[in-house]
Design a protein around this motif. Structure first.
Motif, PDB file in Angstrom:
ATOM      1  N   PRO A   1      41.454  40.575  42.810  1.00 57.02           N
ATOM      2  CA  PRO A   1      41.772  40.409  44.003  1.00 57.02           C
ATOM      3  C   PRO A   1      42.809  39.343  44.319  1.00 57.02           C
ATOM      4  O   PRO A   1      43.105  38.303  43.353  1.00 57.02           O
ATOM      5  CB  PRO A   1      40.514  39.833  44.717  1.00 57.02           C
ATOM      6  CG  PRO A   1      39.819  39.174  43.606  1.00 57.02           C
ATOM      7  CD  PRO A   1      40.348  39.816  42.397  1.00 57.02           C
ATOM      8  N   ASP A   2      43.402  39.291  45.399  1.00 57.74           N
ATOM      9  CA  ASP A   2      44.242  38.049  45.805  1.00 57.74           C
ATOM     10  C   ASP A   2      43.469  37.229  46.536  1.00 57.74           C
ATOM     11  O   ASP A   2      42.513  37.504  47.105  1.00 57.74           O
ATOM     12  CB  ASP A   2      45.543  38.690  47.104  1.00 57.74           C
ATOM     13  CG  ASP A   2      46.660  39.575  46.062  1.00 57.74           C
ATOM     14  OD1 ASP A   2      46.624  39.282  44.950  1.00 57.74           O
ATOM     15  OD2 ASP A   2      47.138  40.228  46.776  1.00 57.74           O
TER      16      ASP A   2
ATOM     17  N   GLU B   1      38.584  38.699  21.797  1.00 62.60           N
ATOM     18  CA  GLU B   1      39.137  38.042  20.618  1.00 62.60           C
ATOM     19  C   GLU B   1      40.811  38.329  20.973  1.00 62.60           C
ATOM     20  O   GLU B   1      41.503  37.584  20.377  1.00 62.60           O
ATOM     21  CB  GLU B   1      38.805  38.359  19.396  1.00 62.60           C
ATOM     22  CG  GLU B   1      38.766  39.771  18.937  1.00 62.60           C
ATOM     23  CD  GLU B   1      37.988  40.151  17.680  1.00 62.60           C
ATOM     24  OE1 GLU B   1      38.370  40.993  17.190  1.00 62.60           O
ATOM     25  OE2 GLU B   1      37.223  39.294  17.258  1.00 62.60           O
ATOM     26  N   ASP B   2      41.193  39.271  21.429  1.00 63.06           N
ATOM     27  CA  ASP B   2      42.587  39.774  21.585  1.00 63.06           C
ATOM     28  C   ASP B   2      43.259  39.314  22.748  1.00 63.06           C
ATOM     29  O   ASP B   2      44.638  39.565  23.051  1.00 63.06           O
ATOM     30  CB  ASP B   2      42.964  41.412  21.359  1.00 63.06           C
ATOM     31  CG  ASP B   2      42.333  41.771  19.948  1.00 63.06           C
ATOM     32  OD1 ASP B   2      42.861  40.986  18.889  1.00 63.06           O
ATOM     33  OD2 ASP B   2      41.847  42.829  19.835  1.00 63.06           O
ATOM     34  N   GLY B   3      42.548  38.466  23.548  1.00 59.89           N
ATOM     35  CA  GLY B   3      43.071  38.108  24.778  1.00 59.89           C
ATOM     36  C   GLY B   3      43.114  38.957  26.060  1.00 59.89           C
ATOM     37  O   GLY B   3      43.866  38.895  27.014  1.00 59.89           O
ATOM     38  N   GLN B   4      42.148  40.303  25.768  1.00 55.38           N
ATOM     39  CA  GLN B   4      42.301  41.340  26.732  1.00 55.38           C
ATOM     40  C   GLN B   4      40.845  41.137  27.776  1.00 55.38           C
ATOM     41  O   GLN B   4      39.917  40.867  27.018  1.00 55.38           O
ATOM     42  CB  GLN B   4      42.311  42.508  26.009  1.00 55.38           C
ATOM     43  CG  GLN B   4      43.459  42.817  25.358  1.00 55.38           C
ATOM     44  CD  GLN B   4      44.772  42.728  25.943  1.00 55.38           C
ATOM     45  OE1 GLN B   4      45.102  43.487  27.044  1.00 55.38           O
ATOM     46  NE2 GLN B   4      45.614  41.806  25.844  1.00 55.38           N
ATOM     47  N   MET B   5      40.951  41.510  28.764  1.00 55.17           N
ATOM     48  CA  MET B   5      40.071  41.602  29.835  1.00 55.17           C
ATOM     49  C   MET B   5      39.404  43.034  29.843  1.00 55.17           C
ATOM     50  O   MET B   5      40.185  44.125  29.960  1.00 55.17           O
ATOM     51  CB  MET B   5      40.236  41.415  31.235  1.00 55.17           C
ATOM     52  CG  MET B   5      40.574  39.985  31.678  1.00 55.17           C
ATOM     53  SD  MET B   5      40.716  39.830  33.462  1.00 55.17           S
ATOM     54  CE  MET B   5      38.813  39.752  34.066  1.00 55.17           C
ATOM     55  N   GLY B   6      37.978  42.938  29.631  1.00 55.74           N
ATOM     56  CA  GLY B   6      37.324  44.119  29.494  1.00 55.74           C
ATOM     57  C   GLY B   6      36.242  44.362  30.757  1.00 55.74           C
ATOM     58  O   GLY B   6      35.853  45.288  31.187  1.00 55.74           O
ATOM     59  N   LYS B   7      36.130  42.862  31.308  1.00 56.12           N
ATOM     60  CA  LYS B   7      35.082  42.886  32.335  1.00 56.12           C
ATOM     61  C   LYS B   7      35.247  41.509  33.085  1.00 56.12           C
ATOM     62  O   LYS B   7      35.820  40.714  32.264  1.00 56.12           O
ATOM     63  CB  LYS B   7      33.582  42.986  31.749  1.00 56.12           C
ATOM     64  CG  LYS B   7      32.684  43.011  32.978  1.00 56.12           C
ATOM     65  CD  LYS B   7      31.152  43.377  32.531  1.00 56.12           C
ATOM     66  CE  LYS B   7      30.393  43.351  33.743  1.00 56.12           C
ATOM     67  NZ  LYS B   7      30.584  44.597  34.335  1.00 56.12           N
ATOM     68  N   GLY B   8      34.904  41.447  34.304  1.00 57.04           N
ATOM     69  CA  GLY B   8      35.139  40.244  34.910  1.00 57.04           C
ATOM     70  C   GLY B   8      36.069  40.241  36.001  1.00 57.04           C
ATOM     71  O   GLY B   8      36.303  40.960  36.602  1.00 57.04           O
ATOM     72  N   MET B   9      36.519  38.851  36.353  1.00 59.86           N
ATOM     73  CA  MET B   9      37.098  38.698  37.751  1.00 59.86           C
ATOM     74  C   MET B   9      38.588  37.741  37.390  1.00 59.86           C
ATOM     75  O   MET B   9      38.159  36.847  36.730  1.00 59.86           O
ATOM     76  CB  MET B   9      36.464  38.278  38.634  1.00 59.86           C
ATOM     77  CG  MET B   9      36.869  37.941  40.115  1.00 59.86           C
ATOM     78  SD  MET B   9      35.578  37.308  41.235  1.00 59.86           S
ATOM     79  CE  MET B   9      36.656  36.887  42.330  1.00 59.86           C
ATOM     80  N   LEU B  10      39.508  38.236  37.872  1.00 56.48           N
ATOM     81  CA  LEU B  10      40.845  37.343  37.787  1.00 56.48           C
ATOM     82  C   LEU B  10      41.354  37.179  39.272  1.00 56.48           C
ATOM     83  O   LEU B  10      41.759  38.340  39.801  1.00 56.48           O
ATOM     84  CB  LEU B  10      41.752  37.994  36.916  1.00 56.48           C
ATOM     85  CG  LEU B  10      43.199  37.070  36.653  1.00 56.48           C
ATOM     86  CD1 LEU B  10      43.017  35.620  36.156  1.00 56.48           C
ATOM     87  CD2 LEU B  10      44.066  37.823  35.837  1.00 56.48           C
ATOM     88  N   VAL B  11      41.650  36.102  39.679  1.00 58.67           N
ATOM     89  CA  VAL B  11      42.025  36.032  41.216  1.00 58.67           C
ATOM     90  C   VAL B  11      43.650  35.433  41.295  1.00 58.67           C
ATOM     91  O   VAL B  11      44.026  34.652  40.401  1.00 58.67           O
ATOM     92  CB  VAL B  11      41.487  34.526  41.875  1.00 58.67           C
ATOM     93  CG1 VAL B  11      41.888  34.645  43.515  1.00 58.67           C
ATOM     94  CG2 VAL B  11      39.769  35.246  42.018  1.00 58.67           C
ATOM     95  N   ARG B  12      44.353  36.192  42.008  1.00 60.11           N
ATOM     96  CA  ARG B  12      45.599  35.990  42.100  1.00 60.11           C
ATOM     97  C   ARG B  12      46.207  35.423  43.615  1.00 60.11           C
ATOM     98  O   ARG B  12      45.410  35.462  44.363  1.00 60.11           O
ATOM     99  CB  ARG B  12      46.510  37.448  42.308  1.00 60.11           C
ATOM    100  CG  ARG B  12      46.550  38.296  40.900  1.00 60.11           C
ATOM    101  CD  ARG B  12      47.089  39.479  41.187  1.00 60.11           C
ATOM    102  NE  ARG B  12      47.771  40.263  40.029  1.00 60.11           N
ATOM    103  CZ  ARG B  12      47.828  41.568  39.960  1.00 60.11           C
ATOM    104  NH1 ARG B  12      47.739  42.445  40.924  1.00 60.11           N
ATOM    105  NH2 ARG B  12      48.242  41.921  38.499  1.00 60.11           N
ATOM    106  N   HIS B  13      47.142  34.285  43.328  1.00 61.09           N
ATOM    107  CA  HIS B  13      47.418  33.944  44.366  1.00 61.09           C
ATOM    108  C   HIS B  13      49.231  33.705  44.416  1.00 61.09           C
ATOM    109  O   HIS B  13      49.647  33.216  43.551  1.00 61.09           O
ATOM    110  CB  HIS B  13      47.196  32.294  44.816  1.00 61.09           C
ATOM    111  CG  HIS B  13      47.688  31.681  45.969  1.00 61.09           C
ATOM    112  ND1 HIS B  13      47.514  31.764  47.223  1.00 61.09           N
ATOM    113  CD2 HIS B  13      48.636  30.786  45.956  1.00 61.09           C
ATOM    114  CE1 HIS B  13      48.071  31.134  47.935  1.00 61.09           C
ATOM    115  NE2 HIS B  13      48.774  30.400  47.259  1.00 61.09           N
ATOM    116  N   LEU B  14      50.092  34.324  45.407  1.00 60.64           N
ATOM    117  CA  LEU B  14      51.177  34.361  45.287  1.00 60.64           C
ATOM    118  C   LEU B  14      51.938  32.964  46.230  1.00 60.64           C
ATOM    119  O   LEU B  14      51.574  32.737  47.299  1.00 60.64           O
ATOM    120  CB  LEU B  14      51.935  35.569  46.137  1.00 60.64           C
ATOM    121  CG  LEU B  14      53.520  35.587  46.556  1.00 60.64           C
ATOM    122  CD1 LEU B  14      54.268  35.753  44.911  1.00 60.64           C
ATOM    123  CD2 LEU B  14      53.888  36.810  47.096  1.00 60.64           C
TER     124      LEU B  14
END
Length: 258
Positions: A152-153, A193-206
């Motif tokens: 989400p933003d 371990e490869d830095g990839q997301m398989g689950k969870g949450m990442l918040v964006r802000h412009l």
């Protein structure tokens, strides 16, 4: 679909019968998709090396004056498909090597998306819900167990700015509640371990030019929402002025601002 007969899928709560007219999102009860393809320009943990399998849905419930995708969000570019066809598109993107299925601006089509995810067979890559943050908690609860990654933003901490630029004075409080619900479902940012997301949450802000106080307050709000400090933020610098906008939105952000 009954959800569309008195539509309250998003916080606009417009209550219109989308089988007869369009909601604030500009869409009827028919499913419209503008583009479906591998996309290399999301965050590295989302796109990976092979790309994110993005599905860009037509329409939007926010209508930000500075929108970078106006043809899709406001001019309703797209083509009509069914939920069954959407499920096929998911599998086609997976067959092309997509790192995940990335649902872009999906809020106003949640019933179609749920049907597609419930019926698709053989899909074994993560599902990403990529949204503007202006979400109904009740609608998000309908998605529990179907979404692996929330992207989400959190656009505004300033209600007046949210009102002026997106016509949503209640954005800060509504988006904060939505982020809490997303976190309840999938937890914080999780990388393999490869830095990839398989689950969870990442918040964006412009970051918007000239509105750094909003950015600083937004970051403070995100920090307060997640005291465990386990949610990462993608702080975006790619603002581009679109159309005839007043200052300071008529320019990009400076290096010093970022």
């Amino acid at each position: 679909m009954n959800y569309y007969r008195e539509c309250r899928l998003c916080p606009r709560n417009c209550g219109v019968d989308r089988s007869r007219t369009v909601g604030v999102c500009g869409q009827s009860d028919k499913l419209y998709v503008a583009r479906a393809a591998l996309h290399m320009w999301e965050e590295p943990c989302i796109s990976g090396e092979s790309g994110s399998g993005t599905v860009f849905f037509s329409g939007c419930n926010l209508g930000c004056v500075y929108c970078q995708n106006r043809e899709i969000s406001s001019e309703h570019k797209g083509f009509e498909i069914t939920s069954d066809r959407l499920a096929e598109i998911f599998l086609e993107l997976q067959d092309k090597g997509a790192n995940n299925i990335n649902l872009v601006t999906p809020t106003h089509y949640v019933p179609h998306i749920i049907k597609a995810l419930d019926t698709v067979k053989g899909l074994d890559i993560p599902i990403v819900y990529n949204c503007g943050g202006y979400e109904s908690v009740e609608t998000l609860r309908e998605l529990e167990g179907l979404i692996d990654i929330y992207l989400p933003d959190y656009k505004y901490a300033d209600p007046e700015l949210a009102a002026r630029l997106s016509g949503a004075r209640d954005y800060p409080a509504v988006a904060a509640a939505a982020l809490r619900e997303m976190y309840r479902q999938v937890g914080g940012t999780k990388l393999d371990e490869d830095g990839q997301m398989g689950k969870g949450m990442l918040v964006r802000h412009l970051v918007l030019p000239g509105y750094l106080s909003n950015t600083l307050a937004a970051l403070d709000t995100i920090a307060a929402l997640f005291p465990a400090r386990d949610v990462s933020v993608s702080l975006m610098s790619q603002y581009v002025p679109m159309g005839n906008l007043p200052a300071p939105l008529d320019r990009g952000i400076t290096r010093e601002e970022y």
